[in-house]
Design a protein around this motif. Sequence first.
Motif, PDB file in Angstrom:
ATOM      1  N   ASP A  35       7.180  -8.279 -15.934  1.00 31.66           N
ATOM      2  CA  ASP A  35       8.544  -7.754 -15.886  1.00 31.66           C
ATOM      3  C   ASP A  35       8.805  -6.828 -17.073  1.00 31.66           C
ATOM      4  O   ASP A  35       9.422  -5.770 -16.926  1.00 31.66           O
ATOM      5  N   ASP A  36       8.305  -7.207 -18.258  1.00 28.70           N
ATOM      6  CA  ASP A  36       8.472  -6.360 -19.439  1.00 28.70           C
ATOM      7  C   ASP A  36       7.751  -5.026 -19.271  1.00 28.70           C
ATOM      8  O   ASP A  36       8.251  -3.981 -19.719  1.00 28.70           O
ATOM      9  N   CYS A  37       6.588  -5.038 -18.646  1.00 21.99           N
ATOM     10  CA  CYS A  37       5.859  -3.790 -18.409  1.00 21.99           C
ATOM     11  C   CYS A  37       6.655  -2.850 -17.523  1.00 21.99           C
ATOM     12  O   CYS A  37       6.757  -1.642 -17.790  1.00 21.99           O
ATOM     13  N   TYR A  38       7.241  -3.387 -16.464  1.00 22.99           N
ATOM     14  CA  TYR A  38       7.993  -2.552 -15.523  1.00 22.99           C
ATOM     15  C   TYR A  38       9.345  -2.121 -16.102  1.00 22.99           C
ATOM     16  O   TYR A  38       9.775  -0.982 -15.894  1.00 22.99           O
ATOM     17  N   ASP A  39      10.016  -3.014 -16.814  1.00 25.16           N
ATOM     18  CA  ASP A  39      11.385  -2.729 -17.263  1.00 25.16           C
ATOM     19  C   ASP A  39      11.440  -1.945 -18.560  1.00 25.16           C
ATOM     20  O   ASP A  39      12.359  -1.148 -18.768  1.00 25.16           O
ATOM     21  N   ILE A  40      10.490  -2.205 -19.450  1.00 22.41           N
ATOM     22  CA  ILE A  40      10.617  -1.686 -20.810  1.00 22.41           C
ATOM     23  C   ILE A  40       9.542  -0.659 -21.176  1.00 22.41           C
ATOM     24  O   ILE A  40       9.826   0.354 -21.804  1.00 22.41           O
ATOM     25  N   PHE A  41       8.324  -0.904 -20.778  1.00 23.75           N
ATOM     26  CA  PHE A  41       7.210  -0.148 -21.363  1.00 23.75           C
ATOM     27  C   PHE A  41       6.705   1.012 -20.520  1.00 23.75           C
ATOM     28  O   PHE A  41       6.555   2.123 -20.997  1.00 23.75           O
ATOM     29  N   GLY A  42       6.390   0.770 -19.251  1.00 17.38           N
ATOM     30  CA  GLY A  42       5.651   1.752 -18.464  1.00 17.38           C
ATOM     31  C   GLY A  42       6.483   2.932 -17.996  1.00 17.38           C
ATOM     32  O   GLY A  42       7.689   2.830 -17.794  1.00 17.38           O
ATOM     33  N   THR A  43       5.797   4.076 -17.832  1.00 16.45           N
ATOM     34  CA  THR A  43       6.403   5.227 -17.173  1.00 16.45           C
ATOM     35  C   THR A  43       6.317   5.016 -15.657  1.00 16.45           C
ATOM     36  O   THR A  43       5.561   4.170 -15.173  1.00 16.45           O
ATOM     37  N   ILE A  44       7.065   5.807 -14.910  1.00 20.20           N
ATOM     38  CA  ILE A  44       7.030   5.676 -13.454  1.00 20.20           C
ATOM     39  C   ILE A  44       5.622   5.913 -12.926  1.00 20.20           C
ATOM     40  O   ILE A  44       5.135   5.195 -12.039  1.00 20.20           O
ATOM     41  N   GLU A  45       4.924   6.893 -13.476  1.00 26.22           N
ATOM     42  CA  GLU A  45       3.568   7.194 -13.009  1.00 26.22           C
ATOM     43  C   GLU A  45       2.629   6.018 -13.281  1.00 26.22           C
ATOM     44  O   GLU A  45       1.812   5.651 -12.421  1.00 26.22           O
ATOM     45  N   GLU A  46       2.745   5.417 -14.465  1.00 25.85           N
ATOM     46  CA  GLU A  46       1.901   4.266 -14.797  1.00 25.85           C
ATOM     47  C   GLU A  46       2.231   3.066 -13.911  1.00 25.85           C
ATOM     48  O   GLU A  46       1.326   2.339 -13.466  1.00 25.85           O
ATOM     49  N   LEU A  47       3.513   2.872 -13.636  1.00 20.11           N
ATOM     50  CA  LEU A  47       3.922   1.730 -12.832  1.00 20.11           C
ATOM     51  C   LEU A  47       3.518   1.897 -11.369  1.00 20.11           C
ATOM     52  O   LEU A  47       3.181   0.919 -10.693  1.00 20.11           O
ATOM     53  N   GLU A  48       3.548   3.125 -10.881  1.00 20.61           N
ATOM     54  CA  GLU A  48       3.072   3.367  -9.518  1.00 20.61           C
ATOM     55  C   GLU A  48       1.590   3.048  -9.399  1.00 20.61           C
ATOM     56  O   GLU A  48       1.139   2.457  -8.411  1.00 20.61           O
ATOM     57  N   LEU A  49       0.825   3.421 -10.431  1.00 19.99           N
ATOM     58  CA  LEU A  49      -0.604   3.133 -10.446  1.00 19.99           C
ATOM     59  C   LEU A  49      -0.849   1.628 -10.520  1.00 19.99           C
ATOM     60  O   LEU A  49      -1.694   1.077  -9.801  1.00 19.99           O
ATOM     61  N   LEU A  50      -0.104   0.950 -11.388  1.00 20.73           N
ATOM     62  CA  LEU A  50      -0.231  -0.502 -11.519  1.00 20.73           C
ATOM     63  C   LEU A  50       0.083  -1.200 -10.197  1.00 20.73           C
ATOM     64  O   LEU A  50      -0.655  -2.113  -9.772  1.00 20.73           O
ATOM     65  N   THR A  51       1.153  -0.781  -9.537  1.00 18.61           N
ATOM     66  CA  THR A  51       1.538  -1.396  -8.269  1.00 18.61           C
ATOM     67  C   THR A  51       0.461  -1.175  -7.216  1.00 18.61           C
ATOM     68  O   THR A  51       0.163  -2.082  -6.419  1.00 18.61           O
ATOM     69  N   GLU A  52      -0.138  -0.004  -7.230  1.00 12.26           N
ATOM     70  CA  GLU A  52      -1.227   0.281  -6.286  1.00 12.26           C
ATOM     71  C   GLU A  52      -2.419  -0.647  -6.537  1.00 12.26           C
ATOM     72  O   GLU A  52      -2.994  -1.210  -5.599  1.00 12.26           O
ATOM     73  N   PHE A  53      -2.774  -0.834  -7.819  1.00 16.04           N
ATOM     74  CA  PHE A  53      -3.895  -1.719  -8.164  1.00 16.04           C
ATOM     75  C   PHE A  53      -3.613  -3.156  -7.726  1.00 16.04           C
ATOM     76  O   PHE A  53      -4.491  -3.852  -7.209  1.00 16.04           O
ATOM     77  N   ILE A  54      -2.382  -3.622  -7.960  1.00 22.91           N
ATOM     78  CA  ILE A  54      -2.036  -5.000  -7.592  1.00 22.91           C
ATOM     79  C   ILE A  54      -2.040  -5.157  -6.077  1.00 22.91           C
ATOM     80  O   ILE A  54      -2.526  -6.170  -5.550  1.00 22.91           O
ATOM     81  N   SER A  55      -1.542  -4.169  -5.357  1.00 21.47           N
ATOM     82  CA  SER A  55      -1.527  -4.235  -3.897  1.00 21.47           C
ATOM     83  C   SER A  55      -2.944  -4.270  -3.327  1.00 21.47           C
ATOM     84  O   SER A  55      -3.212  -4.945  -2.322  1.00 21.47           O
ATOM     85  N   ARG A  56      -3.881  -3.550  -3.980  1.00 22.42           N
ATOM     86  CA  ARG A  56      -5.288  -3.554  -3.541  1.00 22.42           C
ATOM     87  C   ARG A  56      -6.081  -4.694  -4.160  1.00 22.42           C
ATOM     88  O   ARG A  56      -7.205  -4.948  -3.764  1.00 22.42           O
ATOM     89  N   TRP A  57      -5.476  -5.362  -5.149  1.00 21.85           N
ATOM     90  CA  TRP A  57      -6.159  -6.403  -5.934  1.00 21.85           C
ATOM     91  C   TRP A  57      -7.476  -5.839  -6.497  1.00 21.85           C
ATOM     92  O   TRP A  57      -8.565  -6.378  -6.302  1.00 21.85           O
ATOM     93  N   ASP A  58      -7.317  -4.757  -7.267  1.00 24.51           N
ATOM     94  CA  ASP A  58      -8.462  -3.974  -7.724  1.00 24.51           C
ATOM     95  C   ASP A  58      -8.363  -3.767  -9.230  1.00 24.51           C
ATOM     96  O   ASP A  58      -7.294  -3.423  -9.745  1.00 24.51           O
ATOM     97  N   ILE A  59      -9.456  -4.001  -9.953  1.00 19.15           N
ATOM     98  CA  ILE A  59      -9.471  -3.762 -11.405  1.00 19.15           C
ATOM     99  C   ILE A  59     -10.490  -2.698 -11.795  1.00 19.15           C
ATOM    100  O   ILE A  59     -10.741  -2.480 -12.988  1.00 19.15           O
ATOM    101  N   SER A  60     -11.072  -2.016 -10.815  1.00 19.45           N
ATOM    102  CA  SER A  60     -12.160  -1.079 -11.106  1.00 19.45           C
ATOM    103  C   SER A  60     -11.689   0.151 -11.872  1.00 19.45           C
ATOM    104  O   SER A  60     -12.491   0.784 -12.573  1.00 19.45           O
ATOM    105  N   GLU A  61     -10.400   0.508 -11.770  1.00 20.85           N
ATOM    106  CA  GLU A  61      -9.921   1.725 -12.427  1.00 20.85           C
ATOM    107  C   GLU A  61      -8.787   1.446 -13.421  1.00 20.85           C
ATOM    108  O   GLU A  61      -7.997   2.336 -13.717  1.00 20.85           O
TER     109      GLU A  61
END
Length: 363
Positions: free
Chosen positions: A114-140
Amino acid sequence: MARKVERALDMPLRRRSNRSEARWFMDIYEQDPAMKPNLLRLAKLDYNFVQSHHRTEVAQMLRWSSDLRVERFEVLRDRPLENYLWANIMAFEPLWGYFRVATAKIAFLVTIIDDCYDIFGTIEELELLTEFISRWDISEIDKLPTVIKTTYLALYNSTNEIAYQVMRDRGVNVLPHLKMMWAKHCQGYLREARWYNSGSLPAYEEYIDVSTNTIGSFIMLFTYFLGMASCLSKETMDFACNIPPILYNSSVVVRLNNDLSTSPYELARGDNFKAVQCYQNQHGVSEEETREAMWAMVDEAWKNMNQQEFEEYPSFVPRNFLEACLGLARASHFIYQYGDGHALSNKETKDYLMSLLIEPVCI
């Protein structure tokens, strides 16, 4: 009698945590002229016995959180004890020890993601993070900043570990459902971040639809369900993932208690807008009128839960799980009753942690 009346007026018994009420009542009962010494001694022994189990679990939680080294990042809230408190109030019996610690870990991960999404990350970083979590992928994940990358790895590894333990003990693969719950959770975070980034206030109904998920109740209760359900299968897990009404109403109570108590603090941190602001903007009313309306919504959610607790459920849904839904709502009343006892860990929260987990009852 005056103390009993004062406590009853402060908060209804139905909304109080079982353990805190038991601890308080022992002191009251000890002063009762009709007190039965053997009964009181038995209650104290039982309380201390259960507390010894909880202390062992707290030690596990502290070791786990210490290994994560979240304290390196000032933007992340390092709250292992407070997150364990949520899980403990939901279900305190020794029988649920493993899933109590697992739920506390999930609550901890909800807090830092929650802190990453609310306080720290930019929209571009958060979109990438959400994509990784949705794919359950840590390769990138090296594309992400260190804070977000570390948080996601903690979420990924801890969730996989919980899934492995359930597979080992119950022979069922729960990882697909856990991944789905995390994906929905973080997609809600991203939607909130986009609202905030664009400066737009959603309608109150739209906000509640998203924020009852992002408060973390759904995935916390689903973790308990994995241990409590009498039968685990795709069908039974689908039942929990589809959010039965008692689970939804529990989340409404948690979300509104959170927003009513923490809104000024979180807005000062740079957090997203909360229910108070959305309701005021939509209905054009004062903050005082908004808060009165939301307390009425909390009351209505409790009425719904009281009814839903006694409805017919499939045979695989145990009463313990229904009690955990109520327990989560009770936890929010306790933790947010005197302000933000989660993010700021106020005196009341610290006192309760001591009496619940550290200090045995004197016999």
